[in-house]
Design a protein around this motif. Structure first.
Motif, mmCIF file in Angstrom:
data_model
loop_
_atom_site.group_PDB
_atom_site.id
_atom_site.type_symbol
_atom_site.label_atom_id
_atom_site.label_comp_id
_atom_site.label_asym_id
_atom_site.label_seq_id
_atom_site.Cartn_x
_atom_site.Cartn_y
_atom_site.Cartn_z
ATOM 1 N N ARG A 19 -52.786 -3.792 -44.150
ATOM 2 C CA ARG A 19 -52.601 -4.444 -45.196
ATOM 3 C C ARG A 19 -53.882 -5.131 -45.339
ATOM 4 N NH1 ARG A 19 -49.036 -1.363 -48.982
ATOM 5 N NH2 ARG A 19 -47.809 -0.011 -47.709
ATOM 6 N N PHE A 20 -54.354 -5.842 -44.788
ATOM 7 C CA PHE A 20 -55.014 -7.238 -44.161
ATOM 8 C C PHE A 20 -56.117 -6.686 -44.013
ATOM 9 C CE2 PHE A 20 -51.197 -8.833 -46.295
ATOM 10 C CZ PHE A 20 -51.424 -9.237 -46.810
ATOM 11 N N PRO A 50 -57.764 -11.633 -39.824
ATOM 12 C CA PRO A 50 -58.230 -11.779 -41.860
ATOM 13 C C PRO A 50 -56.650 -11.128 -41.770
ATOM 14 C CG PRO A 50 -59.361 -9.851 -40.636
ATOM 15 C CD PRO A 50 -58.914 -10.628 -38.850
ATOM 16 N N ALA A 51 -55.798 -11.057 -41.830
ATOM 17 C CA ALA A 51 -54.451 -10.595 -42.595
ATOM 18 C C ALA A 51 -53.938 -12.155 -42.629
ATOM 19 C CB ALA A 51 -53.103 -9.991 -41.250
ATOM 20 N N SER A 52 -53.919 -13.194 -41.728
ATOM 21 C CA SER A 52 -53.824 -14.452 -42.207
ATOM 22 C C SER A 52 -55.489 -14.921 -43.122
ATOM 23 C CB SER A 52 -53.964 -15.444 -40.911
ATOM 24 O OG SER A 52 -52.626 -14.758 -40.167
ATOM 25 N N ALA A 53 -55.948 -14.755 -43.045
ATOM 26 C CA ALA A 53 -57.249 -15.203 -44.112
ATOM 27 C C ALA A 53 -57.319 -14.560 -45.381
ATOM 28 C CB ALA A 53 -58.244 -15.156 -43.934
ATOM 29 N N ARG A 54 -57.109 -13.006 -45.411
ATOM 30 C CA ARG A 54 -56.814 -12.349 -47.051
ATOM 31 C C ARG A 54 -55.667 -13.443 -47.285
ATOM 32 N NH1 ARG A 54 -57.443 -7.310 -48.261
ATOM 33 N NH2 ARG A 54 -57.196 -7.435 -50.300
ATOM 34 N N GLY A 140 -39.107 -13.554 -34.239
ATOM 35 C CA GLY A 140 -38.096 -12.446 -35.104
ATOM 36 C C GLY A 140 -38.867 -11.718 -36.462
ATOM 37 N N GLY A 141 -40.164 -12.205 -36.394
ATOM 38 C CA GLY A 141 -40.655 -11.907 -37.253
ATOM 39 C C GLY A 141 -41.517 -12.279 -38.674
ATOM 40 N N GLY A 142 -40.898 -13.492 -38.288
ATOM 41 C CA GLY A 142 -41.504 -13.992 -39.748
ATOM 42 C C GLY A 142 -43.140 -14.556 -39.932
ATOM 43 N N GLY A 170 -51.725 -10.344 -32.061
ATOM 44 C CA GLY A 170 -51.111 -8.997 -32.745
ATOM 45 C C GLY A 170 -52.512 -9.210 -34.051
ATOM 46 N N ALA A 171 -52.910 -8.369 -34.704
ATOM 47 C CA ALA A 171 -53.291 -7.945 -36.210
ATOM 48 C C ALA A 171 -53.102 -8.226 -37.859
ATOM 49 C CB ALA A 171 -54.853 -7.635 -35.844
ATOM 50 N N GLU A 172 -51.640 -6.970 -36.985
ATOM 51 C CA GLU A 172 -51.343 -7.017 -38.442
ATOM 52 C C GLU A 172 -51.072 -7.577 -39.059
ATOM 53 O OE1 GLU A 172 -48.945 -6.448 -35.436
ATOM 54 O OE2 GLU A 172 -50.433 -6.072 -35.393
ATOM 55 N N LEU A 173 -49.490 -9.072 -38.633
ATOM 56 C CA LEU A 173 -48.596 -9.619 -39.050
ATOM 57 C C LEU A 173 -49.675 -10.493 -39.821
ATOM 58 C CD1 LEU A 173 -45.299 -9.530 -37.724
ATOM 59 C CD2 LEU A 173 -46.197 -8.318 -39.779
ATOM 60 N N PRO A 174 -50.262 -11.132 -40.799
ATOM 61 C CA PRO A 174 -50.377 -12.737 -41.173
ATOM 62 C C PRO A 174 -49.021 -14.228 -40.568
ATOM 63 C CG PRO A 174 -49.645 -11.648 -43.094
ATOM 64 C CD PRO A 174 -49.523 -10.837 -42.210
ATOM 65 N N ARG A 175 -49.986 -14.461 -40.213
ATOM 66 C CA ARG A 175 -49.178 -15.860 -38.965
ATOM 67 C C ARG A 175 -49.577 -17.548 -39.938
ATOM 68 N NH1 ARG A 175 -45.047 -13.241 -36.704
ATOM 69 N NH2 ARG A 175 -46.160 -11.551 -35.269
ATOM 70 N N LEU A 176 -49.137 -18.005 -40.840
ATOM 71 C CA LEU A 176 -49.339 -19.329 -41.209
ATOM 72 C C LEU A 176 -48.045 -20.669 -41.100
ATOM 73 C CD1 LEU A 176 -50.669 -18.108 -44.921
ATOM 74 C CD2 LEU A 176 -51.625 -17.769 -43.101
#
Length: 304
Positions: A19-20, A50-54, A140-142, A170-176
């Motif tokens: 998605r991102f 990119p997921a986090s950047a987007r 936990g997926g946060g 992992g590239a799929e989950l945004p992490r902030l």
């Protein structure tokens, strides 16, 4: 039609694979108070994920609404979150009371299972042991760890280091990582601005301005004097072109609209659900919570 538009807008935030995958963070001018090398290092880290950047770019530039799920039980929390998502929120906050009462290792995975495509923020209010607590949330997926800026730069850096570990894994989950600037303790405005700059230099992705619940209950004049709005505007003027600036603390619809007209875009809906009386409404039926949330979002989003 409103439901379809809300769904389409929320889909841009979903966290399914790919998605991102496209897009990079576009950043405006940063205050010269922050060292350029610190800014470049942070930009490079985000651009590499990119997921986090987007996600970060969207949070900075578009209206986003977060629901504070500050309840005592997991069952009630999941119900409030479901109603708020139906009303159009883009971020579900697993509130500090819920996380402490039911446990991070229980709450975060349960929310991820129930809402597999929602953006989940853990309001940890961390003051120490930042790496340990951040790892529990991300495992936990946060998506977002929110800690107290009062903890200082060392805790900020420790949490950001764990964030980067999970980005690399992992590239799929945004992490902030968000730093919660608690006022009036970190006020007045000039002091809060300085805190925001130091947190950004330490590597956080966004800052929140939070009018402490105990303080506003003890002194209702803090709300009446628009203290929170004044501090939020000051911080937004310094860093809003480069990073999300979130506002939380019993906001009413009218207060949020005023801030939206000043250019702010990230708002947290507290238990009062945007009403000016400050009374928590988590015990309302789901359809009523949904209506309050949808009304808040509609009115604030229309402010230009």
């Amino acid at each position: 039609m409103r439901e379809r538009l809300l769904d389409l807008d929320r889909r841009s935030f979903l966290i399914g694979a790919g998605r991102f995958a496209a897009g990079a963070l576009t950043v405006g001018a940063m205050s010269e108070t922050i060292r350029p090398d610190a800014v470049w290092a942070r930009q490079a880290t985000k651009a590499a994920h990119p997921a986090s950047a987007r996600l970060l770019d969207r949070l900075r530039s578009r209206f986003t609404f977060q629901i504070s799920v500050d309840v005592a039980t997991l069952e009630q929390g999941l119900g409030v979150a479901a109603a708020a998502l139906a009303g159009g929120v883009t971020i579900v906050e697993m509130g500090t009371p819920l996380l402490k009462n039911q446990g991070v290792s229980n709450v975060v995975p349960a929310f991820r299972r129930k809402f597999p495509e929602a953006l989940l923020l853990a309001d940890m209010k961390t003051m120490d042991g930042g790496a340990f607590e951040a790892r529990a949330v991300y495992s936990g997926g946060g998506n977002i760890v929110d800690f107290l800026a009062l903890a200082g730069a060392d805790t900020a850096k420790a949490i950001c280091a764990v964030r980067d570990e999970f980005r690399n894994a992992g590239a799929e989950l945004p992490r902030l990582v968000f730093a919660d600037i608690m006022v009036p303790h970190q006020g007045p405005a000039a002091q809060a601005v300085d805190v925001a700059l130091r947190m950004l230099e330490a590597g956080v992705d966004g800052v929140g301005i939070h009018l402490q619940a105990d303080a506003r209950r003890a002194d209702p004049k803090l709300i009446e004097s628009h203290y929170l709005g004044g501090v939020a505007r000051a911080i937004f003027e310094r860093v809003g072109g480069a990073t999300p600036v979130q506002v939380v603390g019993g906001l009413s619809v009218a207060e949020a609209k005023n801030l939206a007209q000043a250019g702010l875009r990230c708002f947290v809906i507290s238990g009062n659900l945007g009403q000016p009386d400050g009374r928590a409404r988590y015990d309302l039926p789901p359809d009523q919570i949904e209506r309050y949330v949808a009304g808040f979002i509609s009115e604030v989003s229309s402010a230009r």
